[in-house]
Design a protein around this motif. Structure first.
Motif, PDB file in Angstrom:
ATOM      1  N   ALA A 162       6.969   7.049  -2.088  1.00  0.00           N
ATOM      2  CA  ALA A 162       6.440   6.263  -3.208  1.00  0.00           C
ATOM      3  C   ALA A 162       6.695   4.773  -3.006  1.00  0.00           C
ATOM      4  O   ALA A 162       5.811   3.928  -3.243  1.00  0.00           O
ATOM      5  CB  ALA A 162       7.064   6.744  -4.522  1.00  0.00           C
ATOM      6  N   VAL A 163       7.912   4.442  -2.570  1.00  0.00           N
ATOM      7  CA  VAL A 163       8.224   3.027  -2.316  1.00  0.00           C
ATOM      8  C   VAL A 163       7.324   2.475  -1.211  1.00  0.00           C
ATOM      9  O   VAL A 163       6.794   1.349  -1.299  1.00  0.00           O
ATOM     10  CB  VAL A 163       9.705   2.870  -1.964  1.00  0.00           C
ATOM     11  CG1 VAL A 163       9.998   1.436  -1.514  1.00  0.00           C
ATOM     12  CG2 VAL A 163      10.579   3.237  -3.151  1.00  0.00           C
ATOM     13  N   PHE A 164       7.137   3.272  -0.161  1.00  0.00           N
ATOM     14  CA  PHE A 164       6.276   2.819   0.945  1.00  0.00           C
ATOM     15  C   PHE A 164       4.849   2.581   0.472  1.00  0.00           C
ATOM     16  O   PHE A 164       4.216   1.581   0.822  1.00  0.00           O
ATOM     17  CB  PHE A 164       6.303   3.861   2.061  1.00  0.00           C
ATOM     18  CG  PHE A 164       5.292   3.606   3.136  1.00  0.00           C
ATOM     19  CD1 PHE A 164       5.492   2.596   4.069  1.00  0.00           C
ATOM     20  CD2 PHE A 164       4.124   4.360   3.204  1.00  0.00           C
ATOM     21  CE1 PHE A 164       4.543   2.350   5.049  1.00  0.00           C
ATOM     22  CE2 PHE A 164       3.183   4.121   4.171  1.00  0.00           C
ATOM     23  CZ  PHE A 164       3.392   3.104   5.108  1.00  0.00           C
ATOM     24  N   LEU A 165       4.327   3.507  -0.345  1.00  0.00           N
ATOM     25  CA  LEU A 165       2.957   3.349  -0.833  1.00  0.00           C
ATOM     26  C   LEU A 165       2.817   2.136  -1.752  1.00  0.00           C
ATOM     27  O   LEU A 165       1.808   1.421  -1.707  1.00  0.00           O
ATOM     28  CB  LEU A 165       2.506   4.620  -1.555  1.00  0.00           C
ATOM     29  CG  LEU A 165       2.303   5.854  -0.663  1.00  0.00           C
ATOM     30  CD1 LEU A 165       1.946   7.061  -1.518  1.00  0.00           C
ATOM     31  CD2 LEU A 165       1.202   5.600   0.362  1.00  0.00           C
ATOM     32  N   MET A 166       3.827   1.906  -2.579  1.00  0.00           N
ATOM     33  CA  MET A 166       3.763   0.734  -3.468  1.00  0.00           C
ATOM     34  C   MET A 166       3.791  -0.553  -2.663  1.00  0.00           C
ATOM     35  O   MET A 166       3.026  -1.491  -2.926  1.00  0.00           O
ATOM     36  CB  MET A 166       4.920   0.778  -4.466  1.00  0.00           C
ATOM     37  CG  MET A 166       4.757   1.821  -5.562  1.00  0.00           C
ATOM     38  SD  MET A 166       5.985   1.680  -6.880  1.00  0.00           S
ATOM     39  CE  MET A 166       7.478   2.151  -5.998  1.00  0.00           C
ATOM     40  N   VAL A 167       4.694  -0.621  -1.677  1.00  0.00           N
ATOM     41  CA  VAL A 167       4.766  -1.831  -0.854  1.00  0.00           C
ATOM     42  C   VAL A 167       3.478  -2.016  -0.056  1.00  0.00           C
ATOM     43  O   VAL A 167       2.928  -3.120   0.041  1.00  0.00           O
ATOM     44  CB  VAL A 167       5.992  -1.759   0.077  1.00  0.00           C
ATOM     45  CG1 VAL A 167       5.987  -2.930   1.062  1.00  0.00           C
ATOM     46  CG2 VAL A 167       7.274  -1.740  -0.726  1.00  0.00           C
TER      47      VAL A 167
END
Length: 308
Positions: free
Chosen positions: A33-38
């Motif tokens: 999720a963090v990777f997709l948001m970034v």
């Protein structure tokens, strides 16, 4: 038949099989999720997908909103219809009142003309007017002046009164070829002669920082809150009978013998856009008669005798 122990299948059935632990799944999906948001923030990778989804769902949203819009539209239509009917009734009542007043005004004008003809008085003055638009306020922060889009080319004269539908706004103090400067009644240098409609007493209203005031009023002067003040017409500038102000407070000071009377302008100067520029009444009045030479000589002899 007995099966040997070494040949038994000791693996758990599919129902009881377990994959990675819950903590491992939580960490993996959190990192994803963090990777997709970034990535979405930096690379805008989901923007095309959002555009496609929004485009596809737009007709569906419109179809789903049809009942809601129809319900709101029906309510607005009912309220609008009721408001329109109420406004029509009020307009009809006002129209009837104005028609009645118009008939009385015509009757009074005819009666006034007959009386003037009977008394051989000069006909009433016809005041010429010129529509104008306020361009901007003057840059001086210590004065209340506006600039209008009419000047000498349109026939604006110096000292012309400026009014709107509510009453007097001010007076033309400077005239340019294509524009004019109007000093408002609320300017500290402004003054206008007024007539109290209730008592028919004349006075002078002066501009202040907060509005208008009557000066040099005796402590026992017959002035009450709510009195309406109009132009008196004796100054040769303003036509008579135009609304100027309304008396707000009367502070009768015993120690000075005068009363402080504050006024509220009938035509608030703020937010005014369109005005009428009137021709000064003095331009229509007959010229003052010149003194006869014999009378001037007699007056000179009388002055000399008085000096001796």
């Amino acid at each position: 038949m007995v099966t040997p122990l070494g040949t038994l299948d000791r693996t758990p059935p599919p129902f009881f099989r377990q994959g990675p632990s819950a903590l491992t799944k939580l960490m993996f999906f959190s990192a994803l999720a963090v990777f997709l948001m970034v990535a979405d923030t930096r690379l805008k990778i989901t923007q095309p997908l959002r555009t496609v989804v929004a485009t596809v769902l737009n007709p569906v949203e419109r179809i789903l909103r049809v009942p809601i819009d129809a319900w709101n539209g029906a309510g607005d239509y009912a309220m609008g219809l009721q408001h329109a009917l109420s406004s029509e009734a009020q307009a009809r009542a006002k129209l009837a009142q104005q028609a009645e007043r118009s008939s009385r005004v015509e009757q009074l004008q005819a009666e006034n003309k007959r009386l003037r003809d009977l008394l051989t008085l000069r006909p009433a003055l016809v005041v010429k007017s010129l529509p104008a638009e306020v361009l901007y306020e003057a840059s001086d922060p210590y004065s209340r002046k506006v600039i209008i889009d009419r000047g000498m080319a349109q026939g604006v004269a110096l000292a012309s009164p400026v009014i709107n539908e509510a009453g007097v706004l001010g007076q033309v103090t400077r005239v340019y070829p294509l524009s004019s400067e109007v000093t408002l009644l609320t300017d500290k240098e402004a003054a206008i002669p007024v007539l109290n409609v209730r008592t028919q007493a004349r006075a002078a209203a002066y501009g202040t920082a907060t509005g208008l005031e009557l000066r040099f009023q005796a402590g026992n002067a017959d002035v009450l809150p709510g009195d309406i003040l109009q132009t008196s017409g004796v100054d040769g500038v303003y036509p008579p009978g135009i609304a100027v102000a309304k008396v707000m407070t009367v502070d009768r000071k015993v120690d000075t013998g005068f009363a402080r009377v504050t006024l509220a302008p009938s035509a608030p100067p703020d937010g005014v856009r369109h005005v009428l520029v009137l021709e000064p009444v003095g331009l229509q009045l007959p010229p003052k008669p010149e003194p006869v030479p014999e009378e001037s000589a007699k007056a000179g002899k009388t002055r000399k005798a008085v000096k001796k």
